[in-house]
Design a protein around this motif. Structure first.
Motif, PDB file in Angstrom:
ATOM      1  N   ALA A 180       0.839  -1.195   0.000  1.00 48.93           N
ATOM      2  CA  ALA A 180       0.000   0.000   0.000  1.00 48.93           C
ATOM      3  C   ALA A 180       0.878   1.249   0.000  1.00 48.93           C
ATOM      4  O   ALA A 180       1.688   1.456   0.909  1.00 48.93           O
ATOM      5  N   LYS A 181       0.708   2.084  -0.994  1.00 47.99           N
ATOM      6  CA  LYS A 181       1.593   3.234  -1.204  1.00 47.99           C
ATOM      7  C   LYS A 181       1.516   4.238  -0.073  1.00 47.99           C
ATOM      8  O   LYS A 181       2.525   4.834   0.304  1.00 47.99           O
ATOM      9  N   TRP A 182       0.314   4.432   0.493  1.00 49.61           N
ATOM     10  CA  TRP A 182       0.125   5.492   1.474  1.00 49.61           C
ATOM     11  C   TRP A 182       0.282   5.012   2.912  1.00 49.61           C
ATOM     12  O   TRP A 182       0.207   5.808   3.837  1.00 49.61           O
ATOM     13  N   LEU A 183       0.506   3.748   3.098  1.00 52.21           N
ATOM     14  CA  LEU A 183       0.525   3.192   4.445  1.00 52.21           C
ATOM     15  C   LEU A 183       1.736   3.681   5.238  1.00 52.21           C
ATOM     16  O   LEU A 183       2.877   3.520   4.816  1.00 52.21           O
ATOM     17  N   ARG A 184       1.453   4.270   6.415  1.00 50.64           N
ATOM     18  CA  ARG A 184       2.514   4.744   7.298  1.00 50.64           C
ATOM     19  C   ARG A 184       2.566   3.954   8.610  1.00 50.64           C
ATOM     20  O   ARG A 184       3.634   3.771   9.177  1.00 50.64           O
ATOM     21  N   SER A 185       1.419   3.509   9.089  1.00 51.89           N
ATOM     22  CA  SER A 185       1.351   2.793  10.367  1.00 51.89           C
ATOM     23  C   SER A 185       0.504   1.537  10.196  1.00 51.89           C
ATOM     24  O   SER A 185      -0.592   1.585   9.643  1.00 51.89           O
ATOM     25  N   LEU A 186       1.015   0.415  10.699  1.00 47.38           N
ATOM     26  CA  LEU A 186       0.325  -0.868  10.561  1.00 47.38           C
ATOM     27  C   LEU A 186       0.316  -1.601  11.897  1.00 47.38           C
ATOM     28  O   LEU A 186       1.365  -1.778  12.525  1.00 47.38           O
ATOM     29  N   THR A 187      -0.881  -2.011  12.329  1.00 53.99           N
ATOM     30  CA  THR A 187      -1.044  -2.814  13.543  1.00 53.99           C
ATOM     31  C   THR A 187      -1.628  -4.166  13.154  1.00 53.99           C
ATOM     32  O   THR A 187      -2.687  -4.234  12.516  1.00 53.99           O
ATOM     33  N   ILE A 188      -0.936  -5.232  13.542  1.00 54.65           N
ATOM     34  CA  ILE A 188      -1.380  -6.596  13.236  1.00 54.65           C
ATOM     35  C   ILE A 188      -1.684  -7.297  14.554  1.00 54.65           C
ATOM     36  O   ILE A 188      -0.837  -7.344  15.454  1.00 54.65           O
ATOM     37  N   ARG A 189      -2.874  -7.848  14.664  1.00 55.24           N
ATOM     38  CA  ARG A 189      -3.275  -8.491  15.917  1.00 55.24           C
ATOM     39  C   ARG A 189      -3.919  -9.847  15.626  1.00 55.24           C
ATOM     40  O   ARG A 189      -4.795  -9.963  14.755  1.00 55.24           O
ATOM     41  N   GLY A 190      -3.474 -10.869  16.359  1.00 55.18           N
ATOM     42  CA  GLY A 190      -4.096 -12.182  16.270  1.00 55.18           C
ATOM     43  C   GLY A 190      -3.743 -12.976  15.029  1.00 55.18           C
ATOM     44  O   GLY A 190      -4.419 -13.961  14.729  1.00 55.18           O
ATOM     45  N   CYS A 191      -2.706 -12.584  14.292  1.00 53.19           N
ATOM     46  CA  CYS A 191      -2.320 -13.291  13.063  1.00 53.19           C
ATOM     47  C   CYS A 191      -1.021 -14.058  13.290  1.00 53.19           C
ATOM     48  O   CYS A 191      -0.416 -13.996  14.353  1.00 53.19           O
ATOM     49  N   LYS A 192      -0.623 -14.776  12.251  1.00 49.81           N
ATOM     50  CA  LYS A 192       0.679 -15.452  12.279  1.00 49.81           C
ATOM     51  C   LYS A 192       1.515 -14.955  11.117  1.00 49.81           C
ATOM     52  O   LYS A 192       0.998 -14.610  10.051  1.00 49.81           O
ATOM     53  N   VAL A 193       2.822 -14.897  11.345  1.00 49.62           N
ATOM     54  CA  VAL A 193       3.764 -14.436  10.332  1.00 49.62           C
ATOM     55  C   VAL A 193       4.742 -15.564  10.072  1.00 49.62           C
ATOM     56  O   VAL A 193       5.507 -15.955  10.960  1.00 49.62           O
ATOM     57  N   THR A 194       4.708 -16.101   8.859  1.00 51.31           N
ATOM     58  CA  THR A 194       5.561 -17.239   8.513  1.00 51.31           C
ATOM     59  C   THR A 194       6.660 -16.816   7.551  1.00 51.31           C
ATOM     60  O   THR A 194       6.502 -15.871   6.780  1.00 51.31           O
ATOM     61  N   SER A 195       7.763 -17.533   7.591  1.00 51.00           N
ATOM     62  CA  SER A 195       8.895 -17.202   6.722  1.00 51.00           C
ATOM     63  C   SER A 195       8.626 -17.598   5.276  1.00 51.00           C
ATOM     64  O   SER A 195       9.084 -16.935   4.341  1.00 51.00           O
ATOM     65  N   LEU A 196       7.858 -18.667   5.053  1.00 55.17           N
ATOM     66  CA  LEU A 196       7.600 -19.133   3.694  1.00 55.17           C
ATOM     67  C   LEU A 196       6.787 -18.120   2.911  1.00 55.17           C
ATOM     68  O   LEU A 196       7.117 -17.768   1.777  1.00 55.17           O
ATOM     69  N   ALA A 197       5.722 -17.605   3.539  1.00 54.27           N
ATOM     70  CA  ALA A 197       4.876 -16.631   2.851  1.00 54.27           C
ATOM     71  C   ALA A 197       5.648 -15.357   2.543  1.00 54.27           C
ATOM     72  O   ALA A 197       5.548 -14.793   1.444  1.00 54.27           O
ATOM     73  N   SER A 198       6.434 -14.907   3.504  1.00 53.35           N
ATOM     74  CA  SER A 198       7.187 -13.669   3.286  1.00 53.35           C
ATOM     75  C   SER A 198       8.273 -13.859   2.230  1.00 53.35           C
ATOM     76  O   SER A 198       8.532 -12.975   1.425  1.00 53.35           O
TER      77      SER A 198
END
Length: 556
Positions: A180-198
């Motif tokens: 997202a071009k305009w995104l300055r602040s991002l809050t992520i809650r209750g998710c998972k972050v995996t190395s494969l997807a990234s």
């Protein structure tokens, strides 16, 4: 006047921008951050009209739970859960689609979605729209069945020892959001972050196209590997602020040096499986670590730009850095050091930072000497048990709160006479004798320069050996009487209640000479004695050396 000066005046006096057509001004404003567009309303009436005509959504919130509640209240028959989910997703999709198609800027966009089982198809579709929205601040919260088990040991107990990382149902954060071009602040809650997807996302995209993110907050997120964290840093190289709040890690050390432009970092709450946070190779200006038993790896080089420092109940790899905050943290402006674990060899703290305005210290033991000489310090709180020497030289101090188990042997104060609030609080858990009351009297003598002093005493079943000393013996010692002392006494007890002797009351009044006296807790005996003494004085017509305004509370 020269031609050059006339040209400068004509250029400065003319407002060429406001003369542009409205649609052109709107086009120019589309390249400006939403917060700056809102600020232009303060420039003039013309700018207020222009910025108001430029359509902006300040707050847009898609809340599954609120939608379900309104739906249940508006319908006679309760719809099924699946129907509620589908109707909410239809509403959110259609509404956000219109916002995206009209290119309406959104200052704050929040998405709270509840998922049944592991059906994430509709959520994935909606997240594609979210990534296209012109939003500056984005919050994503996907509620799943296992979201509330953010403590791994509780999850293991409920599911008979299953692995929360392998068997838990959590929504996988879509890295496309970071495009997202305009995104300055991002809050992520209750998710998972995996190395494969990234990893797959990075291989298919150019990192230079999504470097606008400046602030990232991860709350109750599952981080599967160090590579996942590294990929976040690669996806968002411009991050300046990062927060970790009650996350689950499959790594033991959190290395913040991966974020090369990081200025502010916060690690708060229980971080499951995480053993240490490493800031040795960072240039942080603000660091907050509040996590019990977490190792904080720090170096002298990492402290040189620190302006705000908060440490709560964590181990410090270099405790000697706290001995002299001026040398270790030369730019420090605010500091909160709360320690539940003793540091070997740390017996004194010296603070002489010229920019420091607020200082809070809490150490259970070991610290014996504290010296604070800060010309611009305005707020000072100290909770250190066992201090023997206290030196305060703070000419601009406005509030001071000191709490300890014992009275310091030596205290030297250089404080403004018009200080707003100065409180000394002592907790007494042992038998009192003559020397203790003399120490209180000497303590007040050292701070006689202060206009008003609030003295709080918490006494756990105090008793004195009446035969050991009498009031006449104490009066022989006294050479001066404290003034403007407001005394608050709280009497506590553990187990069997014991009577409070008259010697304790007499010695307390002798040593403090309070202007006002407030009594609370298990205070029946002390109140009874004071009333009898006042009645006796009234009958014989004599008058005390000093009148007391007495406030009595908590009589049992």
């Amino acid at each position: 006047m020269s031609l050059e000066k006339k040209l400068k005046l004509s250029i400065n006096d003319a407002d060429r921008f406001s003369e542009l057509p409205e649609h052109m001004i709107h086009h120019i404003l589309s390249f400006v951050s939403i917060k700056d567009v809102v600020r232009t309303r303060l420039l003039s009436k013309t700018w207020k009209s222009l910025s108001t005509s430029y359509k902006i959504l300040l707050d847009l919130h898609y809340d599954h739970n609120s939608f379900a509640m309104e739906l249940l209240l508006d319908t006679e028959s309760a719809p099924e859960i699946d129907e509620i989910r589908d109707r909410f997703m239809d509403y959110a999709d259609n509404h956000l689609l219109r916002v995206v198609q009209q290119q309406i800027p959104v200052l704050k966009l929040a998405v709270d979605v509840a998922v049944i089982g592991s059906e994430f198809f509709r959520v994935d579709q909606f997240m594609e729209l979210v990534g296209k929205a012109k939003a500056e601040e984005l919050s994503i919260f996907v509620q799943t069945r296992d979201f509330h088990w953010y403590y791994a040991d509780e999850w293991d107990e409920w599911y008979d020892g299953g692995d929360i990382f392998e068997e838990g149902i959590f929504y996988e954060f879509p890295y496309s959001i970071t495009l997202a071009k305009w995104l300055r602040s991002l809050t992520i809650r209750g998710c998972k972050v995996t190395s494969l997807a990234s990893k797959n996302f990075i291989s298919n995209n150019n990192a230079s196209t999504y470097s606008s993110l400046r602030q990232l907050c991860l709350s109750r997120v599952l981080l599967f590997s160090e590579e996942a964290l590294s990929n976040i840093a690669s996806c968002c190289p411009g991050i300046e602020v990062i927060e970790f709040n009650c996350c689950n890690f499959l790594i033991t050390t959190l290395k913040l040096s991966k974020f090369t432009k990081l200025k502010k970092a916060s690690v708060v709450g229980q971080q499951e499986y995480l053993e240490s946070v490493d800031i040795t190779e960072t240039n942080l200006e603000s660091f907050h670590c509040s996590c019990v038993d977490l190792n904080c790896l720090i170096s002298l080089a990492a402290c040189r730009y620190m302006r705000v420092l908060e440490l709560h109940h964590c181990y410090l790899s270099e405790p000697d850095l706290l001995k002299d905050l001026t040398t270790s943290f030369p730019l420090l402006e605010k500091a909160k050091l709360f320690d539940g674990i003793p540091y070997e060899g740390l017996d004194s703290i010296t603070v002489a930072n010229s920019d420091l305005t607020s200082l809070k210290l809490l150490f259970n033991r070991d610290i014996r000497v504290i010296s604070v000489k800060c010309p611009n310090l305005r707020h000072f709180d100290c909770y250190i048990h066992g201090l023997e020497e206290v030196y305060l030289d703070c000419p601009k101090l406005r509030t001071c709160y000191y709490n300890s188990l014992s009275v310091p042997r030596l205290i030297l104060l250089d404080l403004p006479t018009d200080i707003e609030y100065i409180v000394f609080s002592f907790s007494l858990h042992y038998k009192l004798d003559k020397s203790w009351f003399i120490s209180i009297w000497k303590f007040l003598e050292q701070i006689v320069g202060c206009n008003t002093v609030y003295l709080h005493l918490y006494c756990l079943s105090p008793s004195t050996d009446v035969a050991e000393f009498g009031l006449d013996e104490l009066e022989a010692v006294q050479a001066f009487k404290p003034k403007n002392v407001h005394l608050q006494v709280v009497i506590g007890y553990a187990g069997e209640r014991r009577p409070i002797s008259a010697a304790f009351v007499d010695a307390l009044l002798w040593s403090t000479c309070p202007a006002t006296l407030s009594i609370g807790g298990d205070c029946y005996n002390i109140v009874k004695y004071l009333c009898e003494k006042l009645a006796e004085k009234s009958r014989d017509g004599s008058c005390c050396d000093q009148h007391y305004a007495v406030s009595i509370g908590g009589i049992t």
